[in-house]
Design a protein around this motif. Structure first.
Motif, PDB file in Angstrom:
ATOM      1  N   TYR A  74      -3.268   1.391   3.410  1.00 32.41           N
ATOM      2  CA  TYR A  74      -1.992   1.317   4.109  1.00 32.41           C
ATOM      3  C   TYR A  74      -1.226   0.097   3.643  1.00 32.41           C
ATOM      4  N   SER A  75       0.039   0.001   4.024  1.00 25.81           N
ATOM      5  CA  SER A  75       0.928  -1.059   3.560  1.00 25.81           C
ATOM      6  C   SER A  75       0.525  -2.414   4.131  1.00 25.81           C
ATOM      7  N   VAL A  76       0.641  -3.423   3.273  1.00 30.01           N
ATOM      8  CA  VAL A  76       0.380  -4.804   3.681  1.00 30.01           C
ATOM      9  C   VAL A  76       1.586  -5.657   3.321  1.00 30.01           C
ATOM     10  N   ASN A  77       1.730  -6.795   4.006  1.00 29.09           N
ATOM     11  CA  ASN A  77       2.848  -7.692   3.712  1.00 29.09           C
ATOM     12  C   ASN A  77       2.496  -8.603   2.540  1.00 29.09           C
ATOM     13  N   ASP A  78       3.351  -9.555   2.231  1.00 25.56           N
ATOM     14  CA  ASP A  78       3.149 -10.437   1.074  1.00 25.56           C
ATOM     15  C   ASP A  78       1.904 -11.312   1.210  1.00 25.56           C
ATOM     16  N   ASP A  79       1.442 -11.538   2.427  1.00 30.55           N
ATOM     17  CA  ASP A  79       0.245 -12.355   2.662  1.00 30.55           C
ATOM     18  C   ASP A  79      -1.037 -11.527   2.661  1.00 30.55           C
ATOM     19  N   GLY A  80      -0.912 -10.205   2.504  1.00 27.72           N
ATOM     20  CA  GLY A  80      -2.080  -9.331   2.487  1.00 27.72           C
ATOM     21  C   GLY A  80      -2.496  -8.832   3.852  1.00 27.72           C
ATOM     22  N   ASN A  81      -1.709  -9.131   4.878  1.00 28.78           N
ATOM     23  CA  ASN A  81      -2.007  -8.666   6.234  1.00 28.78           C
ATOM     24  C   ASN A  81      -1.378  -7.296   6.460  1.00 28.78           C
ATOM     25  N   PRO A  82      -2.018  -6.441   7.252  1.00 30.77           N
ATOM     26  CA  PRO A  82      -1.448  -5.114   7.509  1.00 30.77           C
ATOM     27  C   PRO A  82      -0.093  -5.219   8.198  1.00 30.77           C
ATOM     28  N   ILE A  83       0.831  -4.339   7.818  1.00 28.05           N
ATOM     29  CA  ILE A  83       2.126  -4.271   8.480  1.00 28.05           C
ATOM     30  C   ILE A  83       1.919  -3.530   9.798  1.00 28.05           C
ATOM     31  N   VAL A  84       2.505  -4.057  10.863  1.00 30.08           N
ATOM     32  CA  VAL A  84       2.308  -3.505  12.200  1.00 30.08           C
ATOM     33  C   VAL A  84       3.581  -2.804  12.657  1.00 30.08           C
ATOM     34  N   CYS A  85       3.426  -1.645  13.271  1.00 29.70           N
ATOM     35  CA  CYS A  85       4.552  -0.876  13.796  1.00 29.70           C
ATOM     36  C   CYS A  85       5.188  -1.643  14.959  1.00 29.70           C
ATOM     37  N   PRO A  86       6.518  -1.801  14.946  1.00 30.39           N
ATOM     38  CA  PRO A  86       7.171  -2.502  16.050  1.00 30.39           C
ATOM     39  C   PRO A  86       7.168  -1.700  17.354  1.00 30.39           C
ATOM     40  N   ASN A  87       6.922  -0.403  17.271  1.00 31.22           N
ATOM     41  CA  ASN A  87       6.951   0.451  18.457  1.00 31.22           C
ATOM     42  C   ASN A  87       5.585   0.537  19.145  1.00 31.22           C
ATOM     43  N   CYS A  88       4.553   0.952  18.402  1.00 29.59           N
ATOM     44  CA  CYS A  88       3.237   1.179  19.015  1.00 29.59           C
ATOM     45  C   CYS A  88       2.180   0.165  18.586  1.00 29.59           C
ATOM     46  N   LYS A  89       2.552  -0.758  17.714  1.00 29.18           N
ATOM     47  CA  LYS A  89       1.639  -1.795  17.188  1.00 29.18           C
ATOM     48  C   LYS A  89       0.517  -1.206  16.339  1.00 29.18           C
ATOM     49  N   LYS A 126       7.033   3.867   7.610  1.00 29.85           N
ATOM     50  CA  LYS A 126       6.893   4.864   8.665  1.00 29.85           C
ATOM     51  C   LYS A 126       5.489   4.772   9.247  1.00 29.85           C
ATOM     52  N   CYS A 127       5.414   4.692  10.555  1.00 29.98           N
ATOM     53  CA  CYS A 127       4.126   4.641  11.249  1.00 29.98           C
ATOM     54  C   CYS A 127       3.581   6.063  11.353  1.00 29.98           C
ATOM     55  N   GLU A 128       2.350   6.260  10.915  1.00 31.83           N
ATOM     56  CA  GLU A 128       1.739   7.588  11.003  1.00 31.83           C
ATOM     57  C   GLU A 128       1.280   7.916  12.419  1.00 31.83           C
ATOM     58  N   ASP A 129       1.167   6.891  13.269  1.00 29.26           N
ATOM     59  CA  ASP A 129       0.713   7.130  14.637  1.00 29.26           C
ATOM     60  C   ASP A 129       1.833   7.641  15.538  1.00 29.26           C
ATOM     61  N   CYS A 130       3.032   7.019  15.450  1.00 26.41           N
ATOM     62  CA  CYS A 130       4.124   7.399  16.354  1.00 26.41           C
ATOM     63  C   CYS A 130       5.375   7.886  15.615  1.00 26.41           C
ATOM     64  N   ASN A 131       5.335   7.975  14.276  1.00 25.38           N
ATOM     65  CA  ASN A 131       6.443   8.451  13.428  1.00 25.38           C
ATOM     66  C   ASN A 131       7.701   7.583  13.501  1.00 25.38           C
ATOM     67  N   THR A 132       7.553   6.321  13.885  1.00 24.38           N
ATOM     68  CA  THR A 132       8.688   5.399  13.903  1.00 24.38           C
ATOM     69  C   THR A 132       8.987   4.948  12.487  1.00 24.38           C
ATOM     70  N   GLU A 133      10.262   5.003  12.093  1.00 24.52           N
ATOM     71  CA  GLU A 133      10.686   4.517  10.791  1.00 24.52           C
ATOM     72  C   GLU A 133      11.352   3.162  10.994  1.00 24.52           C
ATOM     73  N   PHE A 134      11.029   2.195  10.128  1.00 25.43           N
ATOM     74  CA  PHE A 134      11.594   0.865  10.268  1.00 25.43           C
ATOM     75  C   PHE A 134      11.598   0.137   8.933  1.00 25.43           C
ATOM     76  N   PRO A 135      12.571  -0.786   8.754  1.00 22.54           N
ATOM     77  CA  PRO A 135      12.572  -1.626   7.553  1.00 22.54           C
ATOM     78  C   PRO A 135      11.779  -2.915   7.824  1.00 22.54           C
ATOM     79  N   ILE A 136      11.363  -3.574   6.778  1.00 14.99           N
ATOM     80  CA  ILE A 136      10.711  -4.876   6.915  1.00 14.99           C
ATOM     81  C   ILE A 136      11.760  -5.945   6.677  1.00 14.99           C
ATOM     82  N   LYS A 137      11.896  -6.830   7.618  1.00 14.45           N
ATOM     83  CA  LYS A 137      12.863  -7.919   7.483  1.00 14.45           C
ATOM     84  C   LYS A 137      12.197  -9.093   6.788  1.00 14.45           C
TER      85      LYS A 137
END
Length: 138
Positions: A74-89, A126-137
């Motif tokens: 799954y997608s990770v940020n520049d530090d190698g940490n998983p990207i978290v969905c802003p809606n369902c975490k 896009k979160c596969e758990d809740c289908n929320t689409e979001f950009p990374i700021k």
């Protein structure tokens, strides 16, 4: 009884499909790739024909899907940490590109006409758990 193949995954390029194929074959699952030679010949048609299809026998579908899910990155940020969905975490986040503004549309059209790759792309997640689409700021 006729054994049929079912599509369990699609990949834009055959190199990604070959990795998944190797993993499934290592677990004793018969795998068939469709459209890989066409895309290897002309990668620009990948989107038009739906990518490389990874197919397995219908009787092995559930086992194959479980194996692919266990190795899915799954997608990770520049530090190698998983990207978290802003809606369902949730942490099951997929990245994809979109054509959402005039700049990216023009870039796509110029790339399509000249046969080059696009030089302006916007990424969405896009979160596969809740289908929320979001950009990374940034």
């Amino acid at each position: 009884m006729q054994e049929t193949f079912v599509t369990i995954a699609k990949f834009p390029y055959s190199t990604e499909a070959q990795i998944a194929k190797g993993r499934l074959e290592a677990d004793g699952i018969d795998v068939f790739l469709r459209d890989n030679l066409t895309i290897d010949t002309d990668p620009l048609v990948s989107q038009a024909i739906g990518g490389v299809k990874l197919k397995v026998l219908a009787k092995d579908e559930e086992k194959a899907r479980a194996i692919l899910q266990s190795i899915k990155a799954y997608s990770v940020n520049d530090d190698g940490n998983p990207i978290v969905c802003p809606n369902c975490k949730g942490k099951h986040i997929e990245m994809y590109t979109t054509i959402t503004n005039l700049k990216s549309l023009l870039s796509f059209l110029i790339g399509f006409i000249t046969g080059t790759l696009p030089f302006s792309t916007r990424y969405q997640y896009k979160c596969e758990d809740c289908n929320t689409e979001f950009p990374i700021k940034n």
